[in-house]
Structure formats: C-alpha cells, structure tokens
Design a protein around this motif. Structure first.
Motif, mmCIF file in Angstrom:
data_model
loop_
_atom_site.group_PDB
_atom_site.id
_atom_site.type_symbol
_atom_site.label_atom_id
_atom_site.label_comp_id
_atom_site.label_asym_id
_atom_site.label_seq_id
_atom_site.Cartn_x
_atom_site.Cartn_y
_atom_site.Cartn_z
ATOM 1 N N VAL A 405 -10.161 9.855 -35.442
ATOM 2 C CA VAL A 405 -8.873 10.407 -35.862
ATOM 3 C C VAL A 405 -8.644 11.757 -35.206
ATOM 4 N N ARG A 406 -7.361 12.071 -34.968
ATOM 5 C CA ARG A 406 -6.973 13.376 -34.435
ATOM 6 C C ARG A 406 -6.842 14.334 -35.608
ATOM 7 N N LEU A 407 -7.280 15.591 -35.398
ATOM 8 C CA LEU A 407 -7.377 16.516 -36.526
ATOM 9 C C LEU A 407 -6.184 17.463 -36.638
ATOM 10 N N GLN A 408 -5.369 17.600 -35.598
ATOM 11 C CA GLN A 408 -4.219 18.483 -35.730
ATOM 12 C C GLN A 408 -3.159 17.855 -36.629
ATOM 13 N N VAL A 622 -15.735 10.053 -14.781
ATOM 14 C CA VAL A 622 -16.243 10.085 -13.413
ATOM 15 C C VAL A 622 -15.528 9.014 -12.593
ATOM 16 N N THR A 623 -14.965 9.409 -11.489
ATOM 17 C CA THR A 623 -14.550 8.453 -10.457
ATOM 18 C C THR A 623 -15.394 8.795 -9.238
ATOM 19 N N ASP A 624 -14.788 8.960 -8.085
ATOM 20 C CA ASP A 624 -15.578 9.470 -6.968
ATOM 21 C C ASP A 624 -15.743 10.979 -7.088
ATOM 22 N N THR A 625 -14.976 11.582 -8.020
ATOM 23 C CA THR A 625 -15.102 12.997 -8.334
ATOM 24 C C THR A 625 -15.266 13.143 -9.838
ATOM 25 N N LEU A 626 -15.426 14.385 -10.305
ATOM 26 C CA LEU A 626 -15.522 14.653 -11.735
ATOM 27 C C LEU A 626 -14.167 15.070 -12.273
ATOM 28 N N SER A 627 -13.860 14.594 -13.485
ATOM 29 C CA SER A 627 -12.625 15.014 -14.137
ATOM 30 C C SER A 627 -12.806 16.413 -14.709
ATOM 31 N N PRO A 628 -11.780 17.256 -14.673
ATOM 32 C CA PRO A 628 -11.881 18.578 -15.304
ATOM 33 C C PRO A 628 -11.833 18.493 -16.828
ATOM 34 N N ASN A 629 -11.413 17.323 -17.376
ATOM 35 C CA ASN A 629 -11.405 17.153 -18.822
ATOM 36 C C ASN A 629 -12.836 17.064 -19.343
ATOM 37 N N LEU A 630 -13.105 17.716 -20.458
ATOM 38 C CA LEU A 630 -14.467 17.756 -20.998
ATOM 39 C C LEU A 630 -14.442 17.543 -22.503
ATOM 40 N N GLY A 631 -15.305 16.647 -22.997
ATOM 41 C CA GLY A 631 -15.487 16.454 -24.430
ATOM 42 C C GLY A 631 -16.808 17.063 -24.865
ATOM 43 N N ILE A 632 -16.775 17.830 -25.963
ATOM 44 C CA ILE A 632 -17.976 18.443 -26.535
ATOM 45 C C ILE A 632 -18.168 17.854 -27.935
ATOM 46 N N LEU A 660 -6.889 23.939 -34.651
ATOM 47 C CA LEU A 660 -7.288 22.635 -34.103
ATOM 48 C C LEU A 660 -7.419 21.561 -35.170
ATOM 49 N N CYS A 661 -7.310 21.947 -36.428
ATOM 50 C CA CYS A 661 -7.497 20.980 -37.514
ATOM 51 C C CYS A 661 -6.633 21.378 -38.696
ATOM 52 N N ALA A 662 -5.937 20.415 -39.257
ATOM 53 C CA ALA A 662 -5.157 20.661 -40.470
ATOM 54 C C ALA A 662 -6.111 20.873 -41.644
ATOM 55 N N ARG A 663 -5.780 21.810 -42.508
ATOM 56 C CA ARG A 663 -6.637 22.127 -43.646
ATOM 57 C C ARG A 663 -6.901 20.893 -44.503
ATOM 58 N N GLU A 664 -5.887 20.094 -44.730
ATOM 59 C CA GLU A 664 -6.043 18.910 -45.569
ATOM 60 C C GLU A 664 -7.015 17.912 -44.939
ATOM 61 N N LYS A 665 -6.933 17.767 -43.632
ATOM 62 C CA LYS A 665 -7.857 16.852 -42.966
ATOM 63 C C LYS A 665 -9.287 17.384 -43.016
ATOM 64 N N ALA A 666 -9.464 18.677 -42.842
ATOM 65 C CA ALA A 666 -10.801 19.260 -42.921
ATOM 66 C C ALA A 666 -11.418 19.020 -44.291
ATOM 67 N N PRO A 705 -7.226 20.930 -18.669
ATOM 68 C CA PRO A 705 -6.484 22.004 -17.995
ATOM 69 C C PRO A 705 -5.012 21.988 -18.402
ATOM 70 N N ASP A 706 -4.481 23.160 -18.580
ATOM 71 C CA ASP A 706 -3.036 23.333 -18.838
ATOM 72 C C ASP A 706 -2.611 22.685 -20.159
ATOM 73 N N GLU A 707 -3.563 22.395 -21.053
ATOM 74 C CA GLU A 707 -3.236 21.862 -22.374
ATOM 75 C C GLU A 707 -4.056 22.596 -23.418
ATOM 76 N N PRO A 708 -3.509 22.737 -24.635
ATOM 77 C CA PRO A 708 -4.320 23.346 -25.703
ATOM 78 C C PRO A 708 -5.526 22.465 -26.021
ATOM 79 N N CYS A 709 -6.588 23.105 -26.419
ATOM 80 C CA CYS A 709 -7.765 22.363 -26.880
ATOM 81 C C CYS A 709 -7.394 21.566 -28.130
ATOM 82 N N HIS A 710 -7.929 20.358 -28.275
ATOM 83 C CA HIS A 710 -7.699 19.614 -29.502
ATOM 84 C C HIS A 710 -9.008 18.984 -29.963
ATOM 85 N N ALA A 711 -9.028 18.507 -31.210
ATOM 86 C CA ALA A 711 -10.261 18.027 -31.834
ATOM 87 C C ALA A 711 -10.048 16.655 -32.436
#
Length: 769
Positions: A405-408, A622-632, A660-666, A705-711
C-alpha cells in the motif's frame, strides 16, 4: 530529521527476569501441591465423571518429573505405583504382560507398557529390586524390540502404528539397540505429513505430545547415528507456538520438545519466541498450585485428562526454560528464515501427492483479512478488485495474503502478493505436477503464465540447480491503474491476471577469498538458469550487468531476490540486495555507478543508522544501465511486531513528519500485529479454526529524480495451520468439580479449555508452515 530517542531500550531482558522469578515461585507451589495429591489419576468421562489410578499417567508423570528434576520422593511415588500395577505374568506374549492404562483395566495396554518401560529405564530405576541396575526392565524392553525387528524382516514398509513405533525406538535407544530401517520410515512420515503423521493411530493425542516423544528418542541417539533424521522438520513444525494457546499441557509439551532439540536461530529470538508460551503456562496455574487438565487422552468420549500429568509437564517445561536462561545458550549466526529452511534436506524432493489441498480459491485467505484491514489502508472498492483477482487463483497456491500500500494521502488501493513455498507444493501446482489441484487453464492462454510454468517445472526438478538452491519465490499482482503507467493486472471481467515474479535467492552472505568466488558464481549461475527457464526477453547486456553487480557486493552482503516485472511494459530486472551496513551501501552504489542523487539518500542512511535498523535492503532496476530510481526497504531484526519493537513507532513518526505517510495509515500499521483464528471448511462437512498471524513486513522508501520521495508498506496475514478440526458440532464437555477455587482472571483461558473442549473432536491432516 530528529535524533533517535536515547530512552528506547530492550524491554525483552527485563520481561525475562520477571518471568524467571515467576517460574521459581510457580515450581515451588506446584511441588508442594503434588505432595498432597493422591495416586496418579486418570479422569474418566463415561456416564459419570470419575477418577481412577492410571499407570499411563504414572509413567508420563515419571518421564516429565525426571526432566524437571522434581523432588526424589515424588518420583519414587510414581515408581512404587508402577511396580504395584505391573502384571505378574511375564512369560506370555507381549500383549499379556506389562501395565494396563488404568488399574480398573482388565488387561495390559501396549501403549502404556511401552511408555512405562521407557520412563523407568531413562529414570535409572532398578527393575528387580536387587540393586544390580535396570534388571528385567531391559529384558522386557528387549522383547518389544525383538518384535519390532521381526516386523522389519517381514516387511520393512509395514504400516505400523507410528506413535508406538517412536516409543519402541525410544526404548531401543535407551538400551543401545539399533533398529536402523525404521529411521527412514519415520523420516518419510514426517516429511510428507509433518507432526500430524500419527493421526491414524488410536494413541495419537496431539502433534505437540507426539513431537515430545520424537525429541526424547532423538536425544538418546548418538550423534553419529542420527543420519538424516528430520530434527529440523520437527523443530520447524513446533516453532509456530501460537496454535498451542489455551492448552497448558500442549504448550508445555511443545516447549519441552523445542528445548530438547535446541535452537536453530540466534539466542535473542530463541528467548523471545519461547517467552509467550511460557507466560501462558504460568497464567494457567491455579491458586492450588496445580494446572487444570485438558482433553488429551485416547478416546475423548471416555477419557478426559489428568491434573497431575498436566502439572508435571508444565513443571518440566518451566524448569528447563529457566535452566536454559541461566546457562545463557550461546548465539548462533542468524542467516534468516530461508537459510534455516535451506539447511533442512527434508524440504527437498517432495512429491505432489504429499501436499494438503485447500478447496476453492485464494479468496479464502483474502477473507481472513477482510474486516481486519482498515479502510484507511485499503478502501472497499480496492478490496472488491482483490476479490476478483483471488477467484482466479487456487487456495492451495499459498498460505499468505500480502498487501503493498502507498502511505501518502490519496488513493487507498493495494497490490497483492503470494509467497510460493516448496514446502506447500506451490511450485508443483504451477508446474502442472499436482493431479489433485490445477491452475485455471485460461491462465495458460497468457505467455507470462506459460513462462512461469516452465520456470516452476525447472524449480521442481530434483536434478536442477534451481531445485537445490532456490528457497522461495513471490508473485506480485499490480493493482490496475492506468495513471501509474502499467499495462494492467487484468482483474476486470474478461481479462486474465498477470503476475510479476520475484525469485528468492539463497541466504549465502558473501565470504572472503576463494569461497567468495564460488558463492558469487553460484548466484550468477542461478540467475542464468532462472532466465533460461523463463525465456523472458531481456534488454541486451542485462545478465552481464547483474553479474557485475553481484561480484561487487561487500563481504557479508548478498543478492536476495531478482524480480521480473512481467505485468508491466518496462522490461527491466529488479535487483534486490541486503546484508550491508549503511556506510557500505553508499560505497557500493558509488562503486557500481548508480546515477541517482546522493544528496537525497545520505540523510536517510544517517537516520536509519541512528535508529539502529538492522535490516536495510536495496532494490533498483537494471537494463543495460542502472536506473536512478532506488528503493530502500526498512525493517528490524527478528521481524518483531510494532508492539514489541519501539523503533517501528519512531520510524513511522519520522515518515509522518516528512509528509511521506498519513497519520491514520501510520497508526493502522503500528496496530497490525497479533494472532487470530477463524472458522473454515477445509473439506466438505469438516469445520474448524485456522490460526493466522498478522505480519508487518517492511516499509520501502522510493527515491526518484525530480520527484518527491514516497513510501510504501508491505503487510499481510499468514495462515499458521488448521487445528482443532471436528466433523460435527462442538459438544461441551461435562462440568468437572476438581475441588479447585474459582479461577482468577489470568486462569480464565485454562479453565475454558477444561469446560468447553470438544469431546468428539476428530482432527484431520493439515499442511504445516
């Protein structure tokens, strides 16, 4: 980001100290109460409730009293009782000598005789009273073992009573007699049916008491004779102790069996997981110092239980648990759940007919979450979409229902995840190798399901590299949402669901030296074999890029999953790696040439280091290069739920503060833990309760890149095992006046197990996790 609160501390140790104090007091009270007890009693429930002297109870109490090192006078009372109840005819056939189940019985009972002999010999009791050792106990034991050897010579595959067989082998181990062919026989039984393999035996009482018999046998075998005996199969079947709640005797038997087998994970987790059942045992002790009996004996319509037997078994479990804490069992390396599964050879090479079948579809599992997942996380419309998906998937495909689920603030939909475990026959089902249950043939109209079937056939082949090393895999079904740029999960009428596949790699942290090269090569070969089996078209250079990424992982880290997004238009491969500390993560990303923004990553790594998050995993495409998108991916050691892990609250508060997260969802996620059961019908006309865990897996931070971080959060329900099945309505047990005071609030659960146990309960085989 605010600093970590220094007041957060490990509460587990303080709880353990209080439990140790309670154990000492409970043992003292119980021992004093037993000194006032009459001869070992069996509570019979024919037309009227009565208590009768029972050699079976005496033998069981002697075995437990020896484990608990109870006072000598109490053990001596059991021995004297057994001497007086033994048949004087020792020259006739086995059926005519020994002990009856109760002193009112008209002939000896084989099960009682086996148990009495084993208990007397293990306790070191002199058999004939002349002081020369075990005397004629060993002679009687030899007759039972000779009879077993004759059965072996006649038919090695004879279907003997599995419960009595284990007790004969216990006897054989005690008198140093080898009966080798039966080890493989029991291994096959346990591998195919788990601890429920004795259900057909009239002497079977519960899987936990059977496990205790197995543990007693295994501990008396020399290490060099154990061979392939499935110690870990027994251990893993017992580890889900939640299902013992409400029955002190079964909880005590499970704890004693686990303590006999020893830990398979690190000491912290070992202590923590045993504390719950031990606390339940303590709560069941009445003001008299005794424990109320449960319905556990042969033929529950006649025999009800024993106060003494339950009390002795609870004492044994409590004392052995306290001793374990005092001796400070050394920690073992924690390689994770999948590593413990890999260490067990019994999880390999299973045949299709050995798996349990759950009727219907995955909607059964989804229903277990309905009403428990708040609309703040998943709105009703999204749940209906999930229901439409689950109708395509057979219930035997898995025992879990996972949600992403998305937390925002915003849409409250969820992706759906299923874990495919070899121990549940999921891979054989998809491979088309299970005649009793099959996929909907319409699914195979899609090339993605055809590829998945080819992969599972390779995975099911005992001769393949995939079969030997892959632990589990996951299917993820994306919620259909055009505005997310996906091709759609196909949950609407007329469309077929298409999964993403996450291939679970083995838990082998990369070592140093030549061993590192071997381990890296294993990972590279596994990925190559998986891609070959799937026949998925990949962008040029993807495989070479993955191999390079694996070779650069720091010592101690390792790739744990490879994802193929088959339901999406993008053909990248999801690469997931874990086992690295926060400073190593940054160094690794720099080394492999990750093109993302370090300035956004570093503050999160610093915060997670301060928080003390032990499980920080990386995921990127991963394709032939690395995506700048990163999941932690963030979680904590031992998978502790939020109610036991204060850092979950601190982490979720930070996400709320960062927007990054709605209080109710947290708040809903922090309350997502615990256990529940629900009535289900695994076979027509057969009803019972399945037990479930509510699990919060991890939270993923996504940097683009160029997007807010989301959770995102990953949570779900997990069916532990079906237990307590009966084929007719529950019949309340007779009200039994035990001469005990009214139970305190803490005793309500134990009292309920005495007064409401189903007398005509008939358990069926279930699939264990």
């Amino acid at each position: 980001m605010t600093p970590l609160d220094p007041s957060c501390e490990d509460i587990s140790e303080r709880i353990s100290e209080r439990i140790s104090e309670r154990i000492s007091a409970a043992l003292s009270r119980a021992e004093a109460a037993l000194r006032k007890a009459p001869d070992p009693e069996l509570i019979a429930a024919d037309e009227a409730i009565q208590t009768v002297g029972s050699p079976w109870v005496a033998a069981s109490c002697l075995a437990a009293a020896s484990e608990a090192e109870t006072a000598t006078d109490l053990r001596r009372g059991m021995v004297d009782f057994l001497r007086g109840c033994r048949s004087s005819d020792t020259s006739g056939p086995l059926e005519s000598c020994g002990w009856p189940m109760s002193i009112s019985g008209d002939r000896p009972d084989p099960d009682t005789s086996l148990f009495a002999l084993a208990a007397l010999i293990e306790a070191g009791v002199d058999g004939d009273g002349d002081g020369d050792g075990d005397g004629d106990w060993s002679a009687m034991a030899g007759r039972w073992i000779d009879d077993l050897e004759q059965a072996t010579d006649q038919d090695p595959e004879a279907r003997l009573d599995i419960v009595q067989l284990v007790r004969r082998l216990w006897l054989a181990a005690l008198v140093d007699r080898r009966v080798d062919p039966w080890k493989a026989h029991i291994s096959r039984f346990l591998t195919t049916r788990g601890l429920h393999c004795g259900l057909e035996s009239p002497h079977f009482r519960s899987p936990f008491l059977f496990a205790l018999d197995l543990a007693r046998w295994l501990r008396n075998l020399p290490k060099d004779e154990q061979g392939d005996l499935p110690n870990k199969v027994v251990w893993e079947c017992l580890w889900r102790l939640e299902e013992t709640a409400g029955d002190a005797h079964e909880s005590a038997a499970a704890v004693s069996a686990l303590l006999t087998l020893g830990p398979l994970s690190n000491a912290v987790d070992w202590y923590r997981r045993l504390e719950g059942p031990v606390a339940e045992i303590l709560a069941g002790q009445t003001d008299t110092g005794l424990w109320a009996p449960g319905a556990l004996m042969v033929d529950p319509s006649r025999v009800y239980g024993s106060i003494q037997l339950t009390t002795y078994q609870c004492m044994a479990a409590l004392r052995r648990y306290r001793l374990m804490r005092e001796e400070a069992v050394p920690a073992r390396p924690n390689l994770g759940w999948r590593a413990s599964q890999m260490a067990n050879p019994m999880n390999r090479g299973k045949k299709s007919e050995t798996y349990g079948v759950w009727p219907g579809d995955m909607e059964t599992i989804l229903d277990s979450a309905t009403g428990r997942v708040s609309h703040a996380l998943i709105e009703p419309r999204a749940f209906e979409a999930l229901r439409g998906l689950c109708r395509w998937l057979p219930a035997s495909l898995g025992h879990s229902a996972g949600f992403e689920v998305r937390l925002q603030e915003g849409p409250r939909y969820a992706d759906f995840l299923i874990c495919l475990r070899p121990t549940q026959g999921a891979r054989e089902l998809i491979a088309g190798l299970r005649a009793e249950v099959e996929l909907d043939p319409r699914l195979l109209e899609r090339v993605e399901w055809q590829r998945l079937r080819g992969f599972c056939r390779q995975w099911s082949d005992p001769s393949s590299l995939l079969h030997r090393h892959l632990d589990d895999s996951w299917l993820e079904f994306d919620y259909q949402s055009d505005d997310q740029g996906r091709c759609g999960a196909g949950w609407t009428e007329g469309q077929l669901p298409v999964p993403c596949l996450y291939i679970g790699l083995p838990d082998h942290p990369l070592p140093t030296g030549d061993e590192r090269k071997t381990t890296v090569a294993l990972y590279q070969n596994l990925v190559q074999k998986a891609f070959d089996a799937l026949e998925v078209p990949l962008a040029p250079g993807v495989l070479e890029r993955l191999q390079d990424l694996m070779s650069r992982i720091p010592t101690g880290g390792y790739p744990f999953a490879i994802g193929l997004m088959m339901s999406r238009t993008i053909r990248a491969v999801r690469y997931c790696v874990k086992g690295m500390e926060a400073p190593e993560i940054l160094s690794y990303l720099r080394d492999v040439g990750w093109p993302g923004e370090e300035s956004r990553l570093i503050p999160w790594l610093e915060f997670l280091t301060e928080l003390g998050a032990e499980r920080v995993h990386l995921a990127f495409d991963v394709t032939d290069t690395l995506s700048p998108n990163l999941g932690i991916e963030v979680s904590f050691a031992d998978h502790r739920p939020p109610e036991e892990e204060p850092r979950w609250c601190r982490f979720m508060d930070e996400l709320v503060d960062q927007g990054l997260c709605a209080r109710e969802k947290a708040d809903e996620l922090l309350s997502w833990s615990g256990k529940f059961h629900r009535l289900e019908e695994p076979k027509p006309g057969v009803f019972g309760a399945s037990y479930y865990d509510k699990v919060l897996g991890h939270v993923k931070l996504v940097l683009k890149p160029d997007e807010p971080c989301h959770a995102k959060a990953y949570f779900g329900v997990w069916r532990v095992v079906g237990r307590g099945w009966w084929s007719s309505p529950t019949v309340s047990g007779p009200q039994l006046d035990l001469g005990l005071p009214e139970p305190r609030a803490a005793d309500q659960t134990a009292a309920a197990s005495v007064n409401t146990a189903p007398i005509n309960a008939a358990p069926i085989n279930t699939v264990e996790d």
